[in-house]
Design a protein around this motif. Structure first.
Motif, PDB file in Angstrom:
ATOM      1  N   ALA A   1      28.661   1.619  61.586  1.00 42.54           N
ATOM      2  CA  ALA A   1      29.638   2.179  62.521  1.00 42.54           C
ATOM      3  C   ALA A   1      30.819   1.220  62.690  1.00 42.54           C
ATOM      4  CB  ALA A   1      28.975   2.449  63.866  1.00 42.54           C
ATOM      5  N   VAL A   2      30.543  -0.059  62.734  1.00 40.87           N
ATOM      6  CA  VAL A   2      31.611  -1.059  62.851  1.00 40.87           C
ATOM      7  C   VAL A   2      32.493  -1.025  61.607  1.00 40.87           C
ATOM      8  CG1 VAL A   2      32.107  -3.536  62.974  1.00 40.87           C
ATOM      9  CG2 VAL A   2      30.323  -2.551  64.408  1.00 40.87           C
ATOM     10  N   ARG A   3      31.868  -1.044  60.441  1.00 40.84           N
ATOM     11  CA  ARG A   3      32.629  -1.033  59.184  1.00 40.84           C
ATOM     12  C   ARG A   3      33.453   0.247  59.021  1.00 40.84           C
ATOM     13  NH1 ARG A   3      30.935  -4.674  54.721  1.00 40.84           N
ATOM     14  NH2 ARG A   3      29.507  -6.137  55.660  1.00 40.84           N
ATOM     15  N   ALA A   4      33.023   1.337  59.636  1.00 37.69           N
ATOM     16  CA  ALA A   4      33.734   2.606  59.534  1.00 37.69           C
ATOM     17  C   ALA A   4      34.894   2.704  60.523  1.00 37.69           C
ATOM     18  CB  ALA A   4      32.767   3.765  59.754  1.00 37.69           C
ATOM     19  N   SER A   5      34.995   1.787  61.447  1.00 35.92           N
ATOM     20  CA  SER A   5      36.044   1.839  62.466  1.00 35.92           C
ATOM     21  C   SER A   5      37.431   1.708  61.843  1.00 35.92           C
ATOM     22  CB  SER A   5      35.835   0.709  63.478  1.00 35.92           C
ATOM     23  OG  SER A   5      36.960   0.627  64.327  1.00 35.92           O
ATOM     24  N   PRO A   6      38.363   2.534  62.276  1.00 32.17           N
ATOM     25  CA  PRO A   6      39.737   2.420  61.766  1.00 32.17           C
ATOM     26  C   PRO A   6      40.425   1.148  62.271  1.00 32.17           C
ATOM     27  CG  PRO A   6      39.620   4.114  63.457  1.00 32.17           C
ATOM     28  CD  PRO A   6      38.211   3.668  63.192  1.00 32.17           C
ATOM     29  N   GLU A   7      39.862   0.508  63.280  1.00 35.11           N
ATOM     30  CA  GLU A   7      40.430  -0.733  63.815  1.00 35.11           C
ATOM     31  C   GLU A   7      40.069  -1.954  62.983  1.00 35.11           C
ATOM     32  OE1 GLU A   7      42.647  -1.140  66.386  1.00 35.11           O
ATOM     33  OE2 GLU A   7      42.709   1.032  66.099  1.00 35.11           O
ATOM     34  N   LEU A   8      39.078  -1.839  62.135  1.00 33.16           N
ATOM     35  CA  LEU A   8      38.601  -2.954  61.321  1.00 33.16           C
ATOM     36  C   LEU A   8      39.464  -3.105  60.071  1.00 33.16           C
ATOM     37  CD1 LEU A   8      36.207  -5.011  61.207  1.00 33.16           C
ATOM     38  CD2 LEU A   8      35.130  -3.397  59.634  1.00 33.16           C
ATOM     39  N   VAL A   9      39.831  -4.348  59.774  1.00 33.10           N
ATOM     40  CA  VAL A   9      40.628  -4.641  58.583  1.00 33.10           C
ATOM     41  C   VAL A   9      39.864  -5.669  57.753  1.00 33.10           C
ATOM     42  CG1 VAL A   9      42.816  -5.567  57.720  1.00 33.10           C
ATOM     43  CG2 VAL A   9      42.778  -4.206  59.833  1.00 33.10           C
ATOM     44  N   ALA A  10      39.565  -5.324  56.510  1.00 30.78           N
ATOM     45  CA  ALA A  10      38.870  -6.240  55.602  1.00 30.78           C
ATOM     46  C   ALA A  10      39.865  -7.284  55.099  1.00 30.78           C
ATOM     47  CB  ALA A  10      38.262  -5.471  54.436  1.00 30.78           C
ATOM     48  N   LEU A  11      39.464  -8.555  55.162  1.00 27.19           N
ATOM     49  CA  LEU A  11      40.325  -9.646  54.703  1.00 27.19           C
ATOM     50  C   LEU A  11      39.924 -10.167  53.330  1.00 27.19           C
ATOM     51  CD1 LEU A  11      40.522 -11.693  58.012  1.00 27.19           C
ATOM     52  CD2 LEU A  11      42.222 -10.096  57.100  1.00 27.19           C
ATOM     53  N   GLY A  12      38.803  -9.735  52.828  1.00 25.36           N
ATOM     54  CA  GLY A  12      38.306 -10.232  51.555  1.00 25.36           C
ATOM     55  C   GLY A  12      37.227 -11.270  51.789  1.00 25.36           C
ATOM     56  N   LYS A  13      36.892 -11.991  50.749  1.00 23.45           N
ATOM     57  CA  LYS A  13      35.824 -12.979  50.838  1.00 23.45           C
ATOM     58  C   LYS A  13      36.380 -14.367  51.128  1.00 23.45           C
ATOM     59  CE  LYS A  13      32.523 -10.426  48.101  1.00 23.45           C
ATOM     60  NZ  LYS A  13      31.547 -10.462  47.035  1.00 23.45           N
ATOM     61  N   ASP A  14      35.600 -15.147  51.889  1.00 25.74           N
ATOM     62  CA  ASP A  14      35.987 -16.517  52.197  1.00 25.74           C
ATOM     63  C   ASP A  14      35.452 -17.462  51.115  1.00 25.74           C
ATOM     64  OD1 ASP A  14      33.285 -16.880  52.709  1.00 25.74           O
ATOM     65  OD2 ASP A  14      33.515 -17.023  54.874  1.00 25.74           O
ATOM     66  N   GLY A  15      35.581 -18.754  51.334  1.00 25.23           N
ATOM     67  CA  GLY A  15      35.143 -19.757  50.368  1.00 25.23           C
ATOM     68  C   GLY A  15      33.651 -19.775  50.126  1.00 25.23           C
ATOM     69  N   ARG A  16      32.871 -19.174  51.023  1.00 25.83           N
ATOM     70  CA  ARG A  16      31.415 -19.098  50.848  1.00 25.83           C
ATOM     71  C   ARG A  16      30.986 -17.734  50.332  1.00 25.83           C
ATOM     72  NH1 ARG A  16      30.501 -21.332  56.737  1.00 25.83           N
ATOM     73  NH2 ARG A  16      30.762 -19.100  56.976  1.00 25.83           N
ATOM     74  N   ASP A  17      31.967 -16.961  49.840  1.00 29.12           N
ATOM     75  CA  ASP A  17      31.725 -15.634  49.278  1.00 29.12           C
ATOM     76  C   ASP A  17      31.220 -14.634  50.325  1.00 29.12           C
ATOM     77  OD1 ASP A  17      32.119 -14.100  46.964  1.00 29.12           O
ATOM     78  OD2 ASP A  17      29.952 -14.091  46.559  1.00 29.12           O
ATOM     79  N   GLN A  18      31.590 -14.849  51.591  1.00 34.75           N
ATOM     80  CA  GLN A  18      31.221 -13.935  52.672  1.00 34.75           C
ATOM     81  C   GLN A  18      32.413 -13.030  52.993  1.00 34.75           C
ATOM     82  OE1 GLN A  18      28.113 -13.958  54.315  1.00 34.75           O
ATOM     83  NE2 GLN A  18      27.601 -15.308  52.616  1.00 34.75           N
ATOM     84  N   GLU A  19      32.146 -11.756  53.233  1.00 39.38           N
ATOM     85  CA  GLU A  19      33.202 -10.822  53.621  1.00 39.38           C
ATOM     86  C   GLU A  19      33.759 -11.234  54.982  1.00 39.38           C
ATOM     87  OE1 GLU A  19      34.689  -8.193  52.185  1.00 39.38           O
ATOM     88  OE2 GLU A  19      33.542  -8.440  50.337  1.00 39.38           O
ATOM     89  N   ARG A  20      35.076 -11.200  55.134  1.00 42.09           N
ATOM     90  CA  ARG A  20      35.743 -11.549  56.392  1.00 42.09           C
ATOM     91  C   ARG A  20      36.514 -10.328  56.885  1.00 42.09           C
ATOM     92  NH1 ARG A  20      33.381 -15.625  58.386  1.00 42.09           N
ATOM     93  NH2 ARG A  20      35.213 -16.144  59.577  1.00 42.09           N
ATOM     94  N   PHE A  21      36.523 -10.145  58.209  1.00 44.82           N
ATOM     95  CA  PHE A  21      37.180  -9.000  58.824  1.00 44.82           C
ATOM     96  C   PHE A  21      37.986  -9.458  60.031  1.00 44.82           C
ATOM     97  CE2 PHE A  21      33.287  -7.561  56.853  1.00 44.82           C
ATOM     98  CZ  PHE A  21      33.693  -6.452  56.127  1.00 44.82           C
ATOM     99  N   THR A  22      38.926  -8.629  60.422  1.00 49.94           N
ATOM    100  CA  THR A  22      39.652  -8.816  61.674  1.00 49.94           C
ATOM    101  C   THR A  22      39.954  -7.427  62.219  1.00 49.94           C
ATOM    102  OG1 THR A  22      41.476 -10.001  62.755  1.00 49.94           O
ATOM    103  CG2 THR A  22      41.998  -8.889  60.676  1.00 49.94           C
TER     104      THR A  22
END
Length: 179
Positions: free
Chosen positions: A3-24
């Motif tokens: 449900a969080v990932r489906a929110s229109p307010e969520l913006v994917a930033l890509g992966k960080d240096g540890r290969d983890q998905e980052r969001f804002t």
């Protein structure tokens, strides 16, 4: 989590240096854009210089108390008491940034500015303990408008105010205080 990932307010930033998905969030992107515009606006102003005599008096008073600025501290002092509308000092813990800001506070006050500080709740940097209600910082904002008025409870900021914040790496808007 879906449900969080489906929110229109969520913006994917890509992966960080540890290969983890980052969001804002879209709101956070808007806040950051406003801060960037305000920083650009303040940085373009050149109306907050401190006269050499006030700088010298502040340094002399510090030396009389047994504190002499190192070469790097003097460079930082000259930078933040210069004419720019926005200045920053960044350095490792324990390098004397807060102590240098105590000397800068004296110079700003000698020039007639009102100095206000931002700090973690309950925490006051060493350079600003001498005067109750004053704090120091690594980030410096010279306010030319009332935009941040709600953060200054006693007086709306004006061209005669200097705002500082210390330990900005650990400051979060929700738990910081202006004094």
């Amino acid at each position: 989590m879906s449900a969080v990932r489906a929110s229109p307010e969520l913006v994917a930033l890509g992966k960080d240096g540890r290969d983890q998905e980052r969001f804002t969030s879209r709101d956070m992107i808007a806040v950051e854009a406003r801060l960037e515009r305000a920083g650009d606006e303040l940085g373009a102003r050149a109306e907050h210089g401190v006269a050499d005599r006030h700088r010298s008096q502040a340094i002399g008073a510090a030396e009389a108390r047994g504190f002499a600025l190192s070469g790097e501290q003097r460079d930082a002092f000259d930078h933040i008491t210069g004419g720019e509308g926005l200045a920053a000092v960044v350095g490792y813990a324990g390098t004397g940034k807060s102590a240098m800001l105590g000397v800068a506070r004296e110079a700003w006050e000698g020039q007639g500015y009102t100095v206000r500080g931002r700090h973690q709740s309950g925490r006051r940097p060493q350079g600003f303990r001498e005067k109750p209600g004053k704090t120091g910082g690594v980030c410096l904002q010279r306010s030319a408008s009332g935009r941040a008025g709600r953060r200054y409870p006693k007086a709306r900021p004006s061209i005669r105010h200097v705002g500082v914040c210390d330990h900005t790496g650990s400051n979060r808007p929700a738990n910081s205080r202006w004094s």
